[in-house]
Design a protein around this motif. Structure first.
Motif, PDB file in Angstrom:
ATOM      1  N   ALA A 119      -6.997 -26.302  13.771  1.00  0.00           N
ATOM      2  CA  ALA A 119      -7.621 -27.500  13.193  1.00  0.00           C
ATOM      3  C   ALA A 119      -7.079 -27.767  11.795  1.00  0.00           C
ATOM      4  O   ALA A 119      -6.832 -28.922  11.423  1.00  0.00           O
ATOM      5  CB  ALA A 119      -9.134 -27.332  13.156  1.00  0.00           C
ATOM      6  N   TRP A 120      -6.886 -26.731  10.998  1.00  0.00           N
ATOM      7  CA  TRP A 120      -6.343 -26.881   9.653  1.00  0.00           C
ATOM      8  C   TRP A 120      -4.906 -27.404   9.707  1.00  0.00           C
ATOM      9  O   TRP A 120      -4.492 -28.218   8.884  1.00  0.00           O
ATOM     10  CB  TRP A 120      -6.414 -25.546   8.929  1.00  0.00           C
ATOM     11  N   ALA A 129       0.692 -17.266   7.029  1.00  0.00           N
ATOM     12  CA  ALA A 129       0.197 -15.948   6.604  1.00  0.00           C
ATOM     13  C   ALA A 129      -1.147 -15.620   7.254  1.00  0.00           C
ATOM     14  O   ALA A 129      -1.408 -14.477   7.608  1.00  0.00           O
ATOM     15  CB  ALA A 129       0.074 -15.895   5.084  1.00  0.00           C
ATOM     16  N   ALA A 130      -1.989 -16.631   7.428  1.00  0.00           N
ATOM     17  CA  ALA A 130      -3.296 -16.397   8.050  1.00  0.00           C
ATOM     18  C   ALA A 130      -3.192 -16.310   9.566  1.00  0.00           C
ATOM     19  O   ALA A 130      -4.113 -15.808  10.218  1.00  0.00           O
ATOM     20  CB  ALA A 130      -4.260 -17.513   7.658  1.00  0.00           C
ATOM     21  N   ASN A 131      -2.105 -16.773  10.127  1.00  0.00           N
ATOM     22  CA  ASN A 131      -1.932 -16.772  11.574  1.00  0.00           C
ATOM     23  C   ASN A 131      -1.777 -15.361  12.136  1.00  0.00           C
ATOM     24  O   ASN A 131      -2.202 -15.083  13.255  1.00  0.00           O
ATOM     25  CB  ASN A 131      -0.729 -17.614  11.953  1.00  0.00           C
ATOM     26  N   TRP A 159     -10.107 -15.515  18.355  1.00  0.00           N
ATOM     27  CA  TRP A 159      -9.914 -16.873  18.848  1.00  0.00           C
ATOM     28  C   TRP A 159     -10.583 -17.898  17.947  1.00  0.00           C
ATOM     29  O   TRP A 159     -10.103 -19.017  17.810  1.00  0.00           O
ATOM     30  CB  TRP A 159     -10.456 -17.004  20.276  1.00  0.00           C
ATOM     31  N   ILE A 160     -11.693 -17.540  17.325  1.00  0.00           N
ATOM     32  CA  ILE A 160     -12.381 -18.470  16.424  1.00  0.00           C
ATOM     33  C   ILE A 160     -11.487 -18.789  15.233  1.00  0.00           C
ATOM     34  O   ILE A 160     -11.311 -19.950  14.855  1.00  0.00           O
ATOM     35  CB  ILE A 160     -13.736 -17.890  15.973  1.00  0.00           C
ATOM     36  N   ALA A 161     -10.903 -17.771  14.629  1.00  0.00           N
ATOM     37  CA  ALA A 161      -9.994 -17.985  13.502  1.00  0.00           C
ATOM     38  C   ALA A 161      -8.749 -18.734  13.947  1.00  0.00           C
ATOM     39  O   ALA A 161      -8.236 -19.587  13.213  1.00  0.00           O
ATOM     40  CB  ALA A 161      -9.614 -16.645  12.873  1.00  0.00           C
ATOM     41  N   TRP A 162      -8.269 -18.459  15.150  1.00  0.00           N
ATOM     42  CA  TRP A 162      -7.086 -19.141  15.667  1.00  0.00           C
ATOM     43  C   TRP A 162      -7.351 -20.639  15.823  1.00  0.00           C
ATOM     44  O   TRP A 162      -6.525 -21.464  15.434  1.00  0.00           O
ATOM     45  CB  TRP A 162      -6.687 -18.520  17.003  1.00  0.00           C
ATOM     46  N   LEU A 188       4.116 -15.507  22.357  1.00  0.00           N
ATOM     47  CA  LEU A 188       4.350 -15.739  20.929  1.00  0.00           C
ATOM     48  C   LEU A 188       4.201 -17.213  20.564  1.00  0.00           C
ATOM     49  O   LEU A 188       3.698 -17.542  19.483  1.00  0.00           O
ATOM     50  CB  LEU A 188       5.727 -15.222  20.526  1.00  0.00           C
ATOM     51  N   LEU A 189       4.639 -18.107  21.440  1.00  0.00           N
ATOM     52  CA  LEU A 189       4.462 -19.539  21.179  1.00  0.00           C
ATOM     53  C   LEU A 189       2.981 -19.911  21.091  1.00  0.00           C
ATOM     54  O   LEU A 189       2.581 -20.687  20.225  1.00  0.00           O
ATOM     55  CB  LEU A 189       5.153 -20.373  22.249  1.00  0.00           C
ATOM     56  N   VAL A 190       2.180 -19.371  21.990  1.00  0.00           N
ATOM     57  CA  VAL A 190       0.750 -19.668  21.967  1.00  0.00           C
ATOM     58  C   VAL A 190       0.092 -19.035  20.741  1.00  0.00           C
ATOM     59  O   VAL A 190      -0.713 -19.683  20.065  1.00  0.00           O
ATOM     60  CB  VAL A 190       0.065 -19.191  23.267  1.00  0.00           C
ATOM     61  N   CYS A 191       0.455 -17.809  20.415  1.00  0.00           N
ATOM     62  CA  CYS A 191      -0.154 -17.134  19.262  1.00  0.00           C
ATOM     63  C   CYS A 191       0.176 -17.835  17.955  1.00  0.00           C
ATOM     64  O   CYS A 191      -0.675 -17.952  17.070  1.00  0.00           O
ATOM     65  CB  CYS A 191       0.311 -15.683  19.189  1.00  0.00           C
ATOM     66  N   PHE A 192       1.403 -18.309  17.809  1.00  0.00           N
ATOM     67  CA  PHE A 192       1.818 -18.950  16.568  1.00  0.00           C
ATOM     68  C   PHE A 192       1.791 -20.474  16.659  1.00  0.00           C
ATOM     69  O   PHE A 192       2.438 -21.146  15.861  1.00  0.00           O
ATOM     70  CB  PHE A 192       3.213 -18.456  16.169  1.00  0.00           C
ATOM     71  N   LEU A 193       1.018 -21.021  17.591  1.00  0.00           N
ATOM     72  CA  LEU A 193       0.908 -22.468  17.731  1.00  0.00           C
ATOM     73  C   LEU A 193       0.405 -23.153  16.456  1.00  0.00           C
ATOM     74  O   LEU A 193       0.949 -24.193  16.073  1.00  0.00           O
ATOM     75  CB  LEU A 193       0.031 -22.824  18.931  1.00  0.00           C
ATOM     76  N   PRO A 194      -0.607 -22.632  15.743  1.00  0.00           N
ATOM     77  CA  PRO A 194      -1.012 -23.283  14.489  1.00  0.00           C
ATOM     78  C   PRO A 194       0.129 -23.360  13.470  1.00  0.00           C
ATOM     79  O   PRO A 194       0.300 -24.379  12.799  1.00  0.00           O
ATOM     80  CB  PRO A 194      -2.152 -22.406  13.978  1.00  0.00           C
ATOM     81  N   SER A 195       0.925 -22.316  13.365  1.00  0.00           N
ATOM     82  CA  SER A 195       2.050 -22.331  12.424  1.00  0.00           C
ATOM     83  C   SER A 195       3.123 -23.321  12.867  1.00  0.00           C
ATOM     84  O   SER A 195       3.708 -24.034  12.044  1.00  0.00           O
ATOM     85  CB  SER A 195       2.665 -20.936  12.312  1.00  0.00           C
ATOM     86  N   ILE A 196       3.376 -23.398  14.161  1.00  0.00           N
ATOM     87  CA  ILE A 196       4.377 -24.329  14.681  1.00  0.00           C
ATOM     88  C   ILE A 196       3.927 -25.766  14.449  1.00  0.00           C
ATOM     89  O   ILE A 196       4.714 -26.621  14.013  1.00  0.00           O
ATOM     90  CB  ILE A 196       4.647 -24.048  16.169  1.00  0.00           C
ATOM     91  N   VAL A 197       2.657 -26.040  14.716  1.00  0.00           N
ATOM     92  CA  VAL A 197       2.118 -27.385  14.498  1.00  0.00           C
ATOM     93  C   VAL A 197       2.191 -27.746  13.015  1.00  0.00           C
ATOM     94  O   VAL A 197       2.587 -28.857  12.653  1.00  0.00           O
ATOM     95  CB  VAL A 197       0.671 -27.473  15.030  1.00  0.00           C
ATOM     96  N   ALA A 198       1.802 -26.822  12.138  1.00  0.00           N
ATOM     97  CA  ALA A 198       1.852 -27.088  10.695  1.00  0.00           C
ATOM     98  C   ALA A 198       3.284 -27.322  10.233  1.00  0.00           C
ATOM     99  O   ALA A 198       3.534 -28.170   9.372  1.00  0.00           O
ATOM    100  CB  ALA A 198       1.233 -25.927   9.923  1.00  0.00           C
ATOM    101  N   PHE A 199       4.228 -26.611  10.782  1.00  0.00           N
ATOM    102  CA  PHE A 199       5.635 -26.798  10.395  1.00  0.00           C
ATOM    103  C   PHE A 199       6.150 -28.172  10.793  1.00  0.00           C
ATOM    104  O   PHE A 199       6.789 -28.862  10.006  1.00  0.00           O
ATOM    105  CB  PHE A 199       6.501 -25.708  11.019  1.00  0.00           C
TER     106      PHE A 199
END
Length: 111
Positions: A72-73, A55-57, A64-67, A32-43
């Protein structure tokens, strides 16, 4: 056809029964940490698009491309100021008047 599926399910259940509860908990937490890494970084980087990234996560876990695009975003963009939600630019300069001296401060950090 169903025989192969039955064998697959049986072998999966045998493997799953050999896993301890602690190992399973550690695996699920890491996953779960790896899957939600973009959300964690953004937070933690205080991005203004955190709700959109979160929401997009959820569907991006399947691609993997979207992830990577979400990651990056989450890393790029403008940071919110803690005061009144104002955005801070990467080349923000401010002037400080101290007595009879004027000090010009520039943040050279890239955000």
């Amino acid at each position: 056809m169903f025989t192969d599926l039955d064998q697959l399910v049986t072998s999966f259940l045998e493997i799953l029964s050999g896993v301890s509860a602690l190992t399973g908990f550690i695996f699920v937490t890491f996953f779960l940490l790896v899957c939600f890494l973009p959300s964690i970084v953004a937070f933690f980087f205080n991005r203004k698009h955190f709700p959109k990234i979160f929401a997009a996560n959820v569907p991006a876990i399947l691609s993997w491309i979207a992830w990577f695009a979400l990651l990056a975003w989450a890393v790029t963009g403008k940071r919110r100021s803690k005061d009144k939600g104002q955005q801070i630019s990467a080349h923000d300069t401010s002037t400080i008047v101290e007595g009879d001296r004027t000090i010009k401060a520039s943040s050279g950090k890239s955000l």
